[in-house]
Design an enzyme around this catalytic site. Structure first.
Site, PDB file in Angstrom:
ATOM      1  N   SER A  15     -34.943   2.566  17.919  1.00 23.70           N
ATOM      2  CA  SER A  15     -35.687   3.100  16.701  1.00 23.70           C
ATOM      3  C   SER A  15     -35.746   1.526  15.556  1.00 23.70           C
ATOM      4  O   SER A  15     -35.755   0.595  15.585  1.00 23.70           O
ATOM      5  CB  SER A  15     -34.536   4.150  16.214  1.00 23.70           C
ATOM      6  OG  SER A  15     -34.744   3.944  14.808  1.00 23.70           O
ATOM      7  N   TYR A  28     -25.586   5.061  13.431  1.00 21.24           N
ATOM      8  CA  TYR A  28     -26.565   5.317  14.305  1.00 21.24           C
ATOM      9  C   TYR A  28     -27.751   3.440  14.533  1.00 21.24           C
ATOM     10  O   TYR A  28     -28.468   3.397  14.655  1.00 21.24           O
ATOM     11  CB  TYR A  28     -27.850   6.253  13.509  1.00 21.24           C
ATOM     12  CG  TYR A  28     -28.395   6.753  13.640  1.00 21.24           C
ATOM     13  CD1 TYR A  28     -28.792   6.460  15.316  1.00 21.24           C
ATOM     14  CD2 TYR A  28     -30.209   6.130  13.795  1.00 21.24           C
ATOM     15  CE1 TYR A  28     -29.977   7.435  16.219  1.00 21.24           C
ATOM     16  CE2 TYR A  28     -30.750   6.329  14.970  1.00 21.24           C
ATOM     17  CZ  TYR A  28     -31.489   7.035  15.307  1.00 21.24           C
ATOM     18  OH  TYR A  28     -32.132   6.496  16.464  1.00 21.24           O
TER      19      TYR A  28
END
Length: 258
Positions: free
Chosen positions: A152, A165
């Site tokens: 990501s 995350y």
């Protein structure tokens, strides 16, 4: 998606897609199958996996649904054996399963921390353990072999409240870089795909109001990525000449500046 034709770019390849019940995983499984690969779909929601498999087979593709939790190492090993028995040696692994939670660190949402670490990191390591020998065998036999991760932009961007995350995705991006020092010598390609804002169900797990507002505003204001956009990129990486390793690809909506 068109019916599978012989001689397509991924003909005779055997692919694993984790997190394949929806979003990027489902779209990628369909795209790889459309390009000729035999695809095993792994995820926790068996009914959703079967829906994707049904769409693939209706178009002439070959696919298998395996309801498996990648955080369960033994279950994943059993799934891997099933794939070998059904399709043969795996030569394309798309480690995509993941979850996203967002909260201030002082909220101490430790269950959310654990879920992200277990799925985004340990699940990926279990996937490597289950299939790296297949990749070695495929490369040694002279064919292409790909290990592709979904990371990501959170791996490198500073996004408030995304600390756990982001940490898991930074782990994945750097893992890919380091793995190339071992696996590249064995002719196994290692790649990390780092998407920006994608219109998937991943943000549905986010209940922090600031993060929810940020994501909702992006979806309303700009033309965000669709799962099929990321799937097309994964397929492009896998279909490159086998001496070409696209190692780290950031995919952003053209208008996204965050």
């Amino acid at each position: 998606m068109s019916t599978v034709l012989s001689g397509t770019p991924l003909s005779d390849r055997v692919a694993i897609v984790t997190g394949a019940s929806s979003g990027i995983g489902a779209a990628t499984a369909e795209r790889l199958a459309g390009l000729g690969a035999r695809v095993a779909l792994i995820g926790r929601r068996g009914d959703r996996l079967q829906e994707v498999v049904d769409r693939i087979t209706e178009r002439g593709g070959s696919a298998l649904a395996l309801a498996t939790d990648v955080t369960d190492r033994d279950a994943l090993a059993r799934a891997a054996q099933t794939v070998r028995e059904r399709f043969g040696t795996v030569d394309l692994v798309f480690a995509n399963a993941g979850v996203q939670h967002v909260s201030p660190i002082t909220d101490l949402t430790v269950a959310d921390w654990d879920e992200q670490i277990d799925l985004n990191i340990k699940g990926v390591m279990n996937t490597i353990q289950a299939f790296v020998r297949d990749l070695e065998a495929a490369a040694a036999a002279g064919g292409p072999a790909d290990l592709i991760f979904t990371s990501s932009i959170a791996a490198t961007r500073i996004l408030e409240k995304f600390q756990v995350y982001s940490g898991t995705k930074a782990y994945i991006s750097h893992l890919a870089r380091v793995l190339r020092t071992e696996l590249g010598r064995k002719k196994i390609r290692v790649s990390a795909v780092e998407p920006g804002m994608v219109d998937t169900e991943l943000p549905d797990h986010v209940d922090d109001p600031d993060a929810t507002r940020l994501m909702a505003d992006l979806i309303k204001e700009i033309d965000v990525l669709q799962s099929a956009d990321v799937a097309e990129t994964v397929a492009f990486v896998a279909a490159a000449p086998k001496n070409v390793n696209l190692t780290e690809i950031t995919i952003l909506p053209t208008e996204q500046i965050i």
